[in-house]
Motif scaffolding. Sequence first.
Motif, short mmCIF file in Angstrom:
data_model
loop_
_atom_site.label_atom_id
_atom_site.label_comp_id
_atom_site.label_asym_id
_atom_site.label_seq_id
_atom_site.Cartn_x
_atom_site.Cartn_y
_atom_site.Cartn_z
N ILE A 239 -39.94 -44.49 18.41
CA ILE A 239 -39.41 -45.30 17.31
C ILE A 239 -38.38 -44.51 16.51
O ILE A 239 -37.31 -45.03 16.14
N ILE A 240 -38.68 -43.24 16.23
CA ILE A 240 -37.74 -42.40 15.49
C ILE A 240 -36.42 -42.26 16.26
O ILE A 240 -35.33 -42.37 15.69
N TYR B 190 -39.59 -44.86 7.55
CA TYR B 190 -40.57 -44.63 8.61
C TYR B 190 -41.09 -43.20 8.57
O TYR B 190 -42.30 -42.95 8.73
N LEU B 191 -40.20 -42.24 8.36
CA LEU B 191 -40.61 -40.84 8.30
C LEU B 191 -41.51 -40.56 7.11
O LEU B 191 -42.45 -39.77 7.20
N LEU B 192 -41.24 -41.22 5.99
CA LEU B 192 -42.10 -41.06 4.81
C LEU B 192 -43.51 -41.58 5.11
O LEU B 192 -44.51 -40.95 4.74
N GLU B 193 -43.58 -42.73 5.78
CA GLU B 193 -44.88 -43.30 6.14
C GLU B 193 -45.60 -42.42 7.16
O GLU B 193 -46.81 -42.21 7.08
N PHE B 194 -44.84 -41.90 8.11
CA PHE B 194 -45.40 -41.00 9.13
C PHE B 194 -45.94 -39.73 8.47
O PHE B 194 -46.99 -39.21 8.84
N GLY B 195 -45.22 -39.24 7.46
CA GLY B 195 -45.66 -38.05 6.74
C GLY B 195 -46.98 -38.28 6.01
O GLY B 195 -47.86 -37.42 6.01
N LYS B 196 -47.12 -39.47 5.41
CA LYS B 196 -48.37 -39.79 4.72
C LYS B 196 -49.54 -39.81 5.70
O LYS B 196 -50.65 -39.38 5.38
N GLU B 197 -49.28 -40.34 6.90
CA GLU B 197 -50.34 -40.42 7.91
C GLU B 197 -50.77 -39.03 8.38
O GLU B 197 -51.95 -38.75 8.52
N THR B 198 -49.79 -38.15 8.61
CA THR B 198 -50.13 -36.81 9.11
C THR B 198 -50.80 -35.97 8.03
O THR B 198 -51.55 -35.04 8.35
N GLU B 199 -50.55 -36.28 6.76
CA GLU B 199 -51.21 -35.54 5.68
C GLU B 199 -52.72 -35.74 5.69
O GLU B 199 -53.48 -34.94 5.15
N LYS B 200 -53.17 -36.84 6.31
CA LYS B 200 -54.61 -37.11 6.38
C LYS B 200 -55.32 -36.13 7.30
O LYS B 200 -56.53 -35.93 7.19
N LEU B 201 -54.57 -35.53 8.24
CA LEU B 201 -55.19 -34.62 9.20
C LEU B 201 -55.40 -33.27 8.55
O LEU B 201 -54.50 -32.69 7.96
N LYS B 202 -56.61 -32.74 8.68
CA LYS B 202 -56.94 -31.46 8.08
C LYS B 202 -56.27 -30.32 8.85
O LYS B 202 -55.96 -30.45 10.03
N LEU C 207 -29.72 -46.36 16.70
CA LEU C 207 -29.18 -47.55 16.06
C LEU C 207 -28.53 -47.24 14.71
O LEU C 207 -27.98 -48.14 14.06
N LYS C 208 -28.63 -45.97 14.29
CA LYS C 208 -28.07 -45.51 13.01
C LYS C 208 -28.66 -46.27 11.82
O LYS C 208 -27.98 -46.53 10.82
N LYS C 209 -29.94 -46.63 11.97
CA LYS C 209 -30.65 -47.30 10.88
C LYS C 209 -31.30 -46.24 9.99
O LYS C 209 -32.51 -46.05 9.97
N TYR C 210 -30.47 -45.51 9.25
CA TYR C 210 -30.94 -44.33 8.55
C TYR C 210 -31.89 -44.67 7.39
O TYR C 210 -32.83 -43.91 7.11
N ASP C 211 -31.64 -45.78 6.73
CA ASP C 211 -32.54 -46.18 5.64
C ASP C 211 -33.94 -46.48 6.19
O ASP C 211 -34.95 -46.06 5.62
#
Length: 209
Positions: A32-33, A48-60, A39-43
Amino acid sequence: MYKLKQIELINMREMNDLVREQRHDLLNHMQIIYGLLKLKKYDRLEEYLLEFGKETEKLKPLVNTGVPEVDILLQFKINKALRLNIDVDLTIKCKIDNLKINPFDLNKILSNLLDNAIDATLELEEDKRFIGVSMFQTPMDYIFTIENSCKLLGKHTLNRIFEKNFSTKGTSRGMGLYIVKKIVEKNNGKITVDSACDKVIFTVMFPKN
């Protein structure tokens, strides 16, 4: 012996499934990234990266007990709990590489206790789900505690919880904690259980000598 082998196979299958699941998720995210970049859909990519970061923060962070087999098991169980929206607190205050117990035996103990903790918390609303795992030492013992939020346990249940075939989960159950107690005692250890209002605490102690 059959039950012990069965538990080992279940744990191995579970670890394998979790590895494949995490690998599959990561590949999906990378595709997806890459697609958003092409597609140069930078916004959209930033969102998406912010949401992905939140998800990975859950992992210890990686567990380090000094015993790789135990580290791997704990990491998988913790990540499994987090994926089920269970709050997890891990406290490791000592290395256990000098503990005189076979890692397979220790993993059987921890796996059973953590699986029970996960099952018990899933009966609660998400904001009440909690598991705490700690490892520390005294001059005489290595001590493990696993606690979890749960429905109130009566004194009758606590008194019989390590009995063979006793279970609050229905028929054809009730071997897990019985086996745990047998393994602990085989290794000269001691296991106790205590309950206070909305949580249950299992304490396992192994002598240093």
